[in-house]
Motif scaffolding. Structure first.
Motif, mmCIF file in Angstrom:
data_model
loop_
_atom_site.group_PDB
_atom_site.id
_atom_site.type_symbol
_atom_site.label_atom_id
_atom_site.label_comp_id
_atom_site.label_asym_id
_atom_site.label_seq_id
_atom_site.Cartn_x
_atom_site.Cartn_y
_atom_site.Cartn_z
ATOM 1 N N SER A 66 4.495 4.885 1.623
ATOM 2 C CA SER A 66 3.634 4.463 2.195
ATOM 3 C C SER A 66 3.038 5.462 3.152
ATOM 4 C CB SER A 66 4.608 3.814 3.268
ATOM 5 O OG SER A 66 4.222 3.098 4.665
ATOM 6 N N ARG A 69 -0.787 5.471 2.221
ATOM 7 C CA ARG A 69 -1.742 4.926 2.432
ATOM 8 C C ARG A 69 -1.919 4.227 3.711
ATOM 9 N NH1 ARG A 69 2.255 1.767 -0.710
ATOM 10 N NH2 ARG A 69 3.090 0.846 1.153
ATOM 11 N N THR A 70 -1.374 5.086 5.048
ATOM 12 C CA THR A 70 -1.162 5.043 6.643
ATOM 13 C C THR A 70 -1.763 6.211 6.524
ATOM 14 O OG1 THR A 70 0.971 5.520 6.735
ATOM 15 C CG2 THR A 70 0.738 3.102 6.638
ATOM 16 N N VAL A 193 -6.732 -1.685 8.639
ATOM 17 C CA VAL A 193 -4.794 -0.832 7.790
ATOM 18 C C VAL A 193 -4.280 -1.567 8.715
ATOM 19 C CG1 VAL A 193 -3.247 0.856 7.114
ATOM 20 C CG2 VAL A 193 -5.497 0.755 6.371
ATOM 21 N N THR A 197 -0.594 -2.009 4.886
ATOM 22 C CA THR A 197 -1.770 -2.830 4.172
ATOM 23 C C THR A 197 -2.793 -2.965 4.780
ATOM 24 O OG1 THR A 197 0.470 -4.064 3.670
ATOM 25 C CG2 THR A 197 -1.334 -5.081 3.079
ATOM 26 N N SER A 199 -6.879 -4.852 4.547
ATOM 27 C CA SER A 199 -7.279 -6.082 4.496
ATOM 28 C C SER A 199 -9.057 -5.594 4.948
ATOM 29 C CB SER A 199 -6.650 -7.198 5.214
ATOM 30 O OG SER A 199 -5.651 -6.750 5.466
#
Length: 216
Positions: A66, A69-70, A193, A197, A199
């Protein structure tokens, strides 16, 4: 044998006071730990002796994934602010802006600006301070008819990159925005983000309306 007697004694003592005990014993020929629990009907408290190490490892891996990803979403300077800083330094038409994680302490915004004379510059903006770190001219000569048509569409757009970035911020942290020619129709393509997640969105040049990319 002595250990079994001790466990039995402890269990009997706790049951006598209405409590709960969890005892763990391993057989000589067993590789897995077995748990034996005796429960009373009183108000005693339970005792946890062994934690599931595998679950702890999995949770740590999930947290690491996580965080990876961020990473790009931790910038203090928004896409809209980075674009504004780039245009103040190098006036022109912004064709793209991207938050670049290059492994340094802070990420940087890479903003591509086309000046009035047609020359293109890459402007680097610090994501933590918003300061312009430098600008370099793009010497790539691969400027074809499609690129010129795309640039013309952006110059005549009702909504520029900064305005679309501001609108897309409601969907999450904007990490990238750029022009996209989809079957002859130029639109803004935006990546956001939120909650780890990513998009993708499309925004029409004339209305600025955001729609989620069907290929996302």
């Amino acid at each position: 044998m002595k250990r079994n007697i001790v466990i039995a004694t402890l269990t009997a003592a706790v049951l006598a006071t209405g409590g709960t005990v969890a005892a763990f014993a391993a057989g000589d020929d067993e590789t897995a730990t077995q748990r034996h629990t005796a429960t009373g009907t009183g108000t005693g408290t339970g005792t946890q002796v062994v934690a599931d190490r595998d679950d702890d490892t999995d949770d740590a891996d999930d947290r690491t994934d996580s965080e990876d990803r961020t990473t790009v979403s931790a910038a203090n300077v928004t896409a809209a602010d980075a674009i504004a800083a780039a245009l103040k330094h190098t006036p022109g038409t912004v064709v793209s802006a991207e938050l670049d994680d290059d492994g340094r302490d802070a990420c940087t915004w890479d903003v591509d600006v086309v000046k009035g004379d047609g020359t293109e510059y890459g402007v680097e903006v610090a994501s933590d301070t918003g300061k312009v770190l430098g600008a370099h001219r793009d010497t790539d000569e691969d400027d074809d008819a499609d690129d010129r048509a795309e640039l013309a569409a952006l110059k005549g757009a009702a909504f520029d990159a900064r305005e679309v970035a501001l609108a897309a911020a409601a969907k999450g942290t904007v990490t990238e925005i750029g022009a996209d020619d989809d079957h002859g129709t130029v639109a803004w393509s935006v990546e956001t983000v939120k909650g780890g997640t990513a998009s993708e969105w499309k925004a029409a040049l004339d209305t600025g309306e955001l729609t989620q990319d069907q290929d996302d």
